[in-house]
Design a protein around this motif. Sequence first.
Motif, PDB file in Angstrom:
ATOM      1  N   LEU A 226      -1.096 -13.817   3.238  1.00 19.93           N
ATOM      2  CA  LEU A 226      -1.614 -13.053   4.080  1.00 19.93           C
ATOM      3  C   LEU A 226      -3.051 -12.697   3.478  1.00 19.93           C
ATOM      4  N   GLU A 227      -4.195 -12.990   4.064  1.00 21.01           N
ATOM      5  CA  GLU A 227      -5.669 -12.393   3.592  1.00 21.01           C
ATOM      6  C   GLU A 227      -6.154 -11.687   5.105  1.00 21.01           C
ATOM      7  N   VAL A 228      -6.408 -10.451   4.560  1.00 17.95           N
ATOM      8  CA  VAL A 228      -7.091  -9.487   5.612  1.00 17.95           C
ATOM      9  C   VAL A 228      -8.556  -9.618   5.466  1.00 17.95           C
ATOM     10  N   ARG A 229      -9.336  -9.805   6.554  1.00 21.07           N
ATOM     11  CA  ARG A 229     -10.640  -9.657   6.223  1.00 21.07           C
ATOM     12  C   ARG A 229     -11.401  -8.465   7.084  1.00 21.07           C
ATOM     13  N   PRO A 230     -11.506  -7.539   6.258  1.00 27.32           N
ATOM     14  CA  PRO A 230     -12.507  -6.507   7.176  1.00 27.32           C
ATOM     15  C   PRO A 230     -13.773  -6.695   7.386  1.00 27.32           C
ATOM     16  N   ASN A 231     -14.373  -6.014   8.144  1.00 24.10           N
ATOM     17  CA  ASN A 231     -15.741  -6.177   9.070  1.00 24.10           C
ATOM     18  C   ASN A 231     -16.090  -7.448   9.491  1.00 24.10           C
ATOM     19  N   ALA A 232     -14.959  -8.112  10.201  1.00 20.36           N
ATOM     20  CA  ALA A 232     -14.635  -9.196  10.872  1.00 20.36           C
ATOM     21  C   ALA A 232     -14.764  -9.087  12.307  1.00 20.36           C
ATOM     22  N   TYR A 233     -16.009  -9.048  12.903  1.00 18.67           N
ATOM     23  CA  TYR A 233     -15.923  -8.804  14.195  1.00 18.67           C
ATOM     24  C   TYR A 233     -15.931  -9.771  15.176  1.00 18.67           C
ATOM     25  N   VAL A 234     -14.796 -10.381  15.692  1.00 20.93           N
ATOM     26  CA  VAL A 234     -14.303 -11.408  16.687  1.00 20.93           C
ATOM     27  C   VAL A 234     -15.004 -11.373  18.016  1.00 20.93           C
ATOM     28  N   GLY A 243      -7.302 -27.751  26.087  1.00 18.84           N
ATOM     29  CA  GLY A 243      -7.078 -26.471  26.502  1.00 18.84           C
ATOM     30  C   GLY A 243      -6.435 -25.739  25.186  1.00 18.84           C
ATOM     31  N   LYS A 244      -6.166 -26.065  24.119  1.00 22.98           N
ATOM     32  CA  LYS A 244      -5.419 -25.461  23.094  1.00 22.98           C
ATOM     33  C   LYS A 244      -6.463 -24.559  22.197  1.00 22.98           C
ATOM     34  N   VAL A 245      -6.233 -23.505  21.938  1.00 21.97           N
ATOM     35  CA  VAL A 245      -7.185 -22.810  20.904  1.00 21.97           C
ATOM     36  C   VAL A 245      -7.249 -23.470  19.434  1.00 21.97           C
ATOM     37  N   THR A 246      -8.508 -23.488  19.084  1.00 22.65           N
ATOM     38  CA  THR A 246      -8.927 -24.148  17.895  1.00 22.65           C
ATOM     39  C   THR A 246      -9.221 -22.998  16.788  1.00 22.65           C
ATOM     40  N   GLY A 247      -9.536 -21.853  17.075  1.00 21.10           N
ATOM     41  CA  GLY A 247     -10.005 -20.912  16.176  1.00 21.10           C
ATOM     42  C   GLY A 247     -10.992 -19.802  16.742  1.00 21.10           C
ATOM     43  N   VAL A 248     -11.320 -19.095  16.031  1.00 22.27           N
ATOM     44  CA  VAL A 248     -12.259 -17.907  16.608  1.00 22.27           C
ATOM     45  C   VAL A 248     -13.646 -17.997  15.812  1.00 22.27           C
ATOM     46  N   VAL A 249     -14.460 -17.468  16.627  1.00 20.45           N
ATOM     47  CA  VAL A 249     -15.977 -17.151  15.957  1.00 20.45           C
ATOM     48  C   VAL A 249     -16.063 -15.621  15.927  1.00 20.45           C
ATOM     49  N   TYR A 250     -16.528 -15.189  14.806  1.00 23.09           N
ATOM     50  CA  TYR A 250     -16.965 -13.739  14.414  1.00 23.09           C
ATOM     51  C   TYR A 250     -18.120 -13.650  13.616  1.00 23.09           C
ATOM     52  N   PHE A 251     -18.585 -12.258  13.548  1.00 25.53           N
ATOM     53  CA  PHE A 251     -19.648 -11.859  12.817  1.00 25.53           C
ATOM     54  C   PHE A 251     -18.994 -11.178  11.576  1.00 25.53           C
ATOM     55  N   ASP A 252     -19.769 -11.412  10.377  1.00 25.99           N
ATOM     56  CA  ASP A 252     -19.312 -10.530   9.073  1.00 25.99           C
ATOM     57  C   ASP A 252     -19.924  -9.239   9.100  1.00 25.99           C
ATOM     58  N   LYS A 253     -19.896  -8.775   7.570  1.00 23.41           N
ATOM     59  CA  LYS A 253     -20.467  -7.340   7.616  1.00 23.41           C
ATOM     60  C   LYS A 253     -22.019  -7.428   7.363  1.00 23.41           C
ATOM     61  N   GLU A 254     -22.380  -8.776   7.187  1.00 25.33           N
ATOM     62  CA  GLU A 254     -23.888  -9.060   6.967  1.00 25.33           C
ATOM     63  C   GLU A 254     -24.502  -9.163   8.447  1.00 25.33           C
ATOM     64  N   GLY A 255     -23.649  -9.533   9.368  1.00 29.64           N
ATOM     65  CA  GLY A 255     -24.133  -9.954  10.654  1.00 29.64           C
ATOM     66  C   GLY A 255     -24.405 -11.340  10.848  1.00 29.64           C
ATOM     67  N   ASP A 404     -23.228  -5.703  23.380  1.00 28.51           N
ATOM     68  CA  ASP A 404     -23.027  -5.139  21.942  1.00 28.51           C
ATOM     69  C   ASP A 404     -24.365  -5.780  21.122  1.00 28.51           C
ATOM     70  N   LYS A 405     -24.306  -5.576  19.715  1.00 30.40           N
ATOM     71  CA  LYS A 405     -25.412  -5.970  19.090  1.00 30.40           C
ATOM     72  C   LYS A 405     -25.675  -7.286  18.775  1.00 30.40           C
ATOM     73  N   TYR A 406     -24.365  -8.015  19.266  1.00 31.33           N
ATOM     74  CA  TYR A 406     -24.534  -9.539  18.944  1.00 31.33           C
ATOM     75  C   TYR A 406     -24.764 -10.198  20.332  1.00 31.33           C
ATOM     76  N   GLY A 407     -25.128  -9.468  21.381  1.00 28.40           N
ATOM     77  CA  GLY A 407     -25.315 -10.034  22.649  1.00 28.40           C
ATOM     78  C   GLY A 407     -24.334 -10.222  23.501  1.00 28.40           C
ATOM     79  N   TYR A 408     -22.814 -10.001  23.296  1.00 31.09           N
ATOM     80  CA  TYR A 408     -21.731  -9.981  23.889  1.00 31.09           C
ATOM     81  C   TYR A 408     -21.639  -8.794  25.046  1.00 31.09           C
ATOM     82  N   PRO A 409     -21.215  -9.061  26.249  1.00 28.07           N
ATOM     83  CA  PRO A 409     -20.795  -7.826  27.125  1.00 28.07           C
ATOM     84  C   PRO A 409     -19.939  -7.020  26.460  1.00 28.07           C
TER      85      PRO A 409
END
Length: 522
Positions: A226-234, A243-255, A404-409
Amino acid sequence: MAGKFDQNDASVVVVVGSGAGGGTLAAELALKGVKVVCLEAGGRHEMEDYINDEWASFAQLAWTDMRTTSGNWRVSRDFANLPAWIVKAVGGSSVHWAGASLRFQDHEWKARTTYGEIAGAALLDWPIDSAEMAPWYARAEDRMGVTRTNGVAGLPGNNNYKVLEAGAKKLGYKEVSTGRMAINSAPRDGRGGCQQIGFCFQGCKSGAKWSTLIAEIPKGEATGNLEVRPNAYVVRIEHDATGKVTGVVYFDKEGREQRQKARIVAVAGNSLESPRLLLNSASTMFPNGLANSSGQVGRNYMRHMTGSVYGVFEKPVKMWRGTTMAGIVQDEARHDPKRGFVGGYEFETLSLGLPFMAAFLDPGGWGRSFTSAMDGYDHMAGMWIVGEDMPRADNRVTLSSAKDKYGYPVANVHFDDHPNDVAMRNHAYRQGAAIYEAVGATRTFPTTPYPSTHNLGTNRMSENARDGVVNRWGQTHDVKNLFVSDGSQFTTGAAENPTLTIVALALRQADYIANQMAKNVI
C-alpha cells in the motif's frame, strides 16, 4: 514498509479517498496481497499533530474548498459554502467522527417494502440484508474494537450521560447505555484506552478511537502493498475505447497534473465528492458522467434527520468532560408509524465547546436569550438527534457553475426536508426536552441541524441498473472495474450512525475485488 508504485503501473488498484470506506478497503486489499495506491486530497497529520481547540482543529482538518448550496434547508442560508463538514486529510472523516458503531435494524435494509409508497420519497430496498451483512458486521466490530461486542467493556458514563440516562429512565425508556463505540475502553490492538479528554471530534490524541489513519493504513503499509499519497487531489477518471477505466488524473501538492494508471478504481470521497468526480469524468462515451446511464449519480442525497436539544440545570454539569458521544437512547429507533412518521431516531450525547456552541446556538439571534444561554454553558447538558431521513430524487449533488482552483466545477448540494423528516424532528425535539425536564431542567431549547452530519446516498446501491449506480458489491452497473466504497452507495440512511456499515461493506467489497482479480474477471 509502504510500497512506492510507478504511475504507469496499470496493475494497481487505485482508491480515491482514505476515510472509513477507502482507507479500510485499501488496507484490507494490501493485507490480501493486492497492490494499492490510495490517493488522498488532504495532508497527513499524525496523532501528535492534532489540536485540542475547535476552530484551530477545523482549520487543520476540514474540507474548506468552495462548494455551493441550494434548497430550503437552514444550511443553505447560514452555511452556504459549507453544506457539510468532511475531513480533508489522511484518514478522512474517520479522524473526526465520534465513534458510535451501530448495526442497521432488519427492516432498514428493506425500507420500501416496510414503509410502503411514501409520497415525495424515492425509497428503494437494498439488494442486501441483515443476514448477509451479519458476518461482515462481526468482522468490522472486532477490527474496530467496538465496545459491548467481543467482550469489550462499555465506556464509563460522564456527567452529560448521567443526566441523559436519569431523564430517559424517568420517561420509561429502556435502551439506554454508553453505547457501542469504536473507542477502546481498555488498551487493545496496539491502541491505548480512552483518556476521557473530550476532544473526540478534533482527532483522538490518545489513539483510543478507531480511525483508518491509526488502525488500518499502517497495517496496510507494513505489507509493502500500500502506498498512500497525500495532497493528491483527483479530478477525473479516465477510460479506454471499451469503457473500462484505465486510471485517474490528479493534482499534486505543487499543483502539477499527474496521472496514475490502474487496473481497478474505487471511489471513496464521501457522498459529495464521489458523485462530483463521476460527473466531472464525463466523456463522449459517458456524456452525463461516468457510470451514470441511469441518471442516478448525485441523486438521493441524505444527511440523516438531525437536530440537538440542550437543557440548563441548577447545578453544574460540565458536559464537555469525557467522551463526546458515549451515551445513547435507542427506544425511538423502532419503526412505529403511530408516531406520525416512518422510520425512527436515536438520542446521543453531544457536547460542543464554547466556540462552536456560540456559532450554532441560535435562539433568535443576539440578545438576552442568547447571552443567558451562553452564561449557563457549564450548567448545560446536550444531546444530538439522529434519525432516518427520506431519500428524494431532487435532493442531489450536481456540478456548480463555481469552479475549483484547477478549473473543475465544484459540487452544488441541494436539499429540501421531506415532511416525514420534519414530523420526526418535531417528535424528537419534544421527547428530548421531556428527558431533560424530567430531571429538573430550568430551560430547554432545540438547535437546528449543523452542517457537520452524515452524508449518504448519491451513488446508491440497487438490484436493477436503472434504479441506482452500483450493484450489491458497490461495483458500478456500467463499468466493471469501477467501484464506489463510501457512504454514497447507501440505498437508504437508516437511523444508525453509518461508519460501522461503511467499514463492513468495505471489508466485504475487498473480499469480492480480490476474488474477482484472482479469477481474472476484472
